[in-house]
Design an enzyme around this catalytic site. Structure first.
Site, PDB file in Angstrom:
ATOM      1  N   ARG J  90       0.833  -1.208   0.000  1.00 18.27           N
ATOM      2  CA  ARG J  90       0.000   0.000   0.000  1.00 18.27           C
ATOM      3  C   ARG J  90       0.867   1.257   0.000  1.00 18.27           C
ATOM      4  NH1 ARG J  90      -2.352  -3.975  -0.593  1.00 18.27           N
ATOM      5  NH2 ARG J  90      -4.540  -4.447  -0.206  1.00 18.27           N
ATOM      6  N   GLU J  93       2.235   1.644  -3.418  1.00 17.50           N
ATOM      7  CA  GLU J  93       1.152   2.147  -4.271  1.00 17.50           C
ATOM      8  C   GLU J  93       0.975   3.654  -4.095  1.00 17.50           C
ATOM      9  OE1 GLU J  93      -2.497  -0.252  -4.466  1.00 17.50           O
ATOM     10  OE2 GLU J  93      -3.584   1.595  -4.001  1.00 17.50           O
ATOM     11  N   SER J 116      14.670  15.468   1.728  1.00 17.64           N
ATOM     12  CA  SER J 116      15.696  14.527   2.162  1.00 17.64           C
ATOM     13  C   SER J 116      15.080  13.294   2.818  1.00 17.64           C
ATOM     14  CB  SER J 116      16.646  15.194   3.165  1.00 17.64           C
ATOM     15  OG  SER J 116      17.640  14.274   3.558  1.00 17.64           O
TER      16      SER J 116
END
Lengths: 149, 149, 149, 149, 149, 149, 149, 149, 149, 149
Positions: J90, J93, J116
């Site tokens: 997830r 994704e 960063s």
């Protein structure tokens, strides 16, 4: 010049958005399930001449495009081996998480062999649920046993 | 020293072959469906303490292995992104061939969102058929809509 | 502790080299073709109890190994998606070069569908030829049509 | 401007669909087997001048396209290393499942070497069968031994 | 228990470093070229019984290892599809940069077909040069034409 | 507008087929070996102004294309990491099968270092042979030692 | 039994952590730069007998390990083609972002050719800076021109 | 319609070849180093309005293209994860061979952290050498320590 | 003819650069957060009719494009599995470095399950800091537990 | 003999399951956030001597393991480029779907540069919600601008 079925799929997708057609309507028109009809329009199944012509009329396709709809296509609808689209990925994830489970249970019930992905049908329904409606999909494939010879 | 759940899965698979246990028996033992029970034994689900102990007794696992069964595992049961096993490949093929069809039909019925692979259940049955028995699988997942914010 | 079928395949391969057994002999022993028998010993097919015991006797396998021979294995015999071994690569190359040809000719003869790799048999023979003997392989698989639904 | 053979293949595929030509007809026209003729039209073989001209007439190709048909093409007919099309995948699966079997049996019969994929021919036939017709393919390739030097 | 040829290759490599043997010496011992002999020791060729026994004596291999040397091995000596070792990568780079050149020139000289990698020999020599010595490799492979059928 | 060298390669390949030019002729024209000349036309080497103009005249290229021929190109002539074309694959296979052999023999003769693929030349000849003519390729590259510092 | 250099690298890394040795100390010991010395200990360079023995004494390696240090190793120190470690990835990113820039500027200055990665040295220093110290790396490689032939 | 920065890079490359411009000239024009200027023209850096307009004048770009030069681009200049071009590959090889060395030496000097690839500069020079001129590249990046929190 | 949503994304990106529109402005216009609005314009979310029309007016899109904005798109905004762009790669790196940490902490707090990427929102803010401003991103997703069944 | 940090991670994971320790407890023990502490135990961060000793006591690690905890590790915690575990996927994704959105919004607010992943902190909390509790993660990273030079 049309040189492959994906071009016809693109024409259908474009016309579908422009005209606001629903897949359920296509299914009614050609007298097949919405699952098969959608797969056929998306370039995964070959249509009969009659089905192709009805689809051609609906989406205003050229005769050449209608001819292509009747040819067995090069199948596979995903652009990458692991799909990036979240909806389709969830199905890939099911195969990844439950793949060995499906294998074990089918072998336990039927012995060595496979569930056919060809002699296969699928039915997708909305399942009302007070906690949020569910997608219910019934998949049915013939069991094919490995044979000794 | 057990350092990851796949080692426990291997122990269960080894003991299952040696003892000739059936998954249906494991399911009865822990009072869950055969689908969930198999997935849990194959390292895809976390068990409760009670379930883990019953499974541990059945397969003669060490206390350490029983502890691992209660930990949420690193999931994914396939050794390669595209599975080589013919039975599991057929399921991957279904996602490949019907993936865009599933996407279209779920969106047509529900709008943008996904079918959950977490709030999900599965039921696999033998469907007798004179032309050859069929494997029938019902998959049910909650529809989750994308929200605007 | 045996935890997967590839371990049994390794045991068989090791014993076969040590004892100098021929696959043709294994085939005679279990009364199947040399093609099926070899594939079964190499971890691609499930044996019956009787076949497994005969193979176990021949290769001096443990009872545990004999039990594994009767389990439907996780199939796929190649270590990489594109095989590096020259002999096996030639077969991959045939699929690559002739794949679309096979597809066109099967569709031309049978319509949309596939040739089954499950309801399948294979027969490999030496074909004497003055210019150098040839390998002749007959492959026979049931045609499975896609159905509309 | 034609810059590679795949463009000619696309022209042939487009014309074939538009005109409803069969591969068997192409084979008759150029006096070769339907297997070789199809592969040649799909960009895997080089034609002679005479063959190319006959094919050019049939599909109404330009002189430039006819010239390209006589050039040894960059071969390989599949868009991905592991084919997504179910019909072609079944052949890939056969190589994956039976690859080591083919290797063992050819070595047992012939010693170390390969079956040529160049000095090779193929014949595909419908095999009538009361339980469903079968696809039968005979593949014949010269055995080439590795030599010491 | 030896279960595959790579284990024998590892034994030979280990013994060679420990004993400080040179490949040229192995070649003399078995009466073949240093190229073939090295490839055979590195698991790419099958030896005769006599060759295997001599190599076995030299590297103090077990009888089981000597038996494996006589088996046609699963070939391919590189751990990754694109080699990371700079020396071997330069050869991969030559194929990448000059691959289409080799294809064009062989086709121009011989027509459609390939240069065999089986009916093949190789000879590597130091070529003295005032600007720095050169590696000179002669590769010779039989031309195999594609045939029509 | 030409935006990369592959477009010029495509123009040359197209013109070469249309005009029936041979690579040997290009080599004569620019006074270099056929190997270097072909590689240069296929986009792997930079030409001098004079060479580029002669090639431009021969293939009727625009001034812009002729300018691109003089630019050091982004090299690499293969569309995939593992080539699918059978002729080129054989060369890849040689690197795969003989890669560690080449490494061992070069190190045995020269110590740690590489054979240069830059300070390199290649000569391809037909070697007549009663059993079938052979392709003979001599590759010569400067040995470059790793230095300590 | 040591069967490849990575085992020796692992021994050195293990001993280095246990003993708290610094690479700078290894460099002093063998009289080479810290860059070369570290690369050699990490399995990327071959040592002389003397260097290997000193390193062997320092890390308490066996004679067999010391022998391996003198063998030209199979090079490449990264476990994946795209490195996952953030420090090493930054270097990969520099090649990805600045790769075409390096190519253009080297060609503009020197013509077609490469910067050698073999006849190469590297010097890494801390560059004090009030805004935060910097890592400064000087890389120097011989330019090697492509030659015509 | 310009839809991404790579189109502008292509326009600049095309104009540069047609006009014979040097990168050093671009650097002078916009008052930056040749390294940064080249990277910016090749689509890896965002320019200021003034820089973009000067570059636009030099290469005769449209206003739209000049607007794109001022947008932070999607970076990464290589078409494949492992570069095929020999010059760029040598840099990738340096990362592969020396990657763990760089990691060890930076950690030894600075502790855990990375060398920034953002707060970074690079200077490429010709280093005259009687044995053949060298390419010398100084890379300087700020050290960024991992922090605990 | 628009055949997929990526074409509409390209139109929006092109118009945005030409007109100098800011994403914050788009967000105001359609009354959603800047995060959702940007994702929707970049082809990751489906808009309502009203949102799509406002976006269409702003970017001067055709009616067809506006229709596509209302269709659930094939999602995934990155051209490669591992992103090459440094900004986006840092996010991938966070998943790679902290992925198992996120997994452990979510399981410790919530048990087995996932954080939804669908019932999800995100808020990105500038966090002023004397040592250099920071990017602060709050991600909030519903926890979804795995259920037994 | 410990030869790399992943072995220490495995020891910690094994001990943690056996003893039922919580990450929150480890964090308290070493006085850092639970996020950093977990990442450090999972092999992604280097500990101070004091932290390593406390962790060593808690998990009963050897002195050698404690020494390894203080070494900057080879980072990256995922076994595959695209993670198979649903929870971690997830997050992948989110990078895939929102990656270009993050890029656009950070550039709109800060100009060209990155957030960063080194000067970075993360805070994960349970966010109570009547419709189901949520996972809330705050990520904060310093903005680093690209500089011209």
């Amino acid at each position: 010049m049309i040189t492959d079925r994906t071009q016809v799929t693109a024409m259908i997708q474009s016309a579908k958005v422009k005209k606001g057609v629903k897949w359920a309507h296509v299914a009614d028109l050609i007298g097949q399930s919405k699952e098969w009809s959608t797969a056929a329009c998306l370039g995964q199944m070959a249509m009969t001449k009659e089905q192709a012509e009805k689809v051609g009329d609906l989406f205003e396709l050229s005769d050449e495009a209608v001819a292509w709809l009747q040819i067995a296509p090069y199948k596979g609808s995903l652009p990458t081996a692991v799909p990036t689209d979240p909806l389709i990925y969830r199905w890939y994830e099911l195969v990844n998480v439950y793949g060995t489970t499906l294998k074990e249970l089918i072998h336990e019930e039927f012995g060595d062999g496979i569930m056919s992905a060809i002699d296969f049908s699928m039915d997708l329904q909305r399942e009302p649920d007070p906690k949020g409606d569910r997608v219910s999909v019934v998949m049915s494939g013939k069991f094919l046993p490995y044979k000794t010879y």
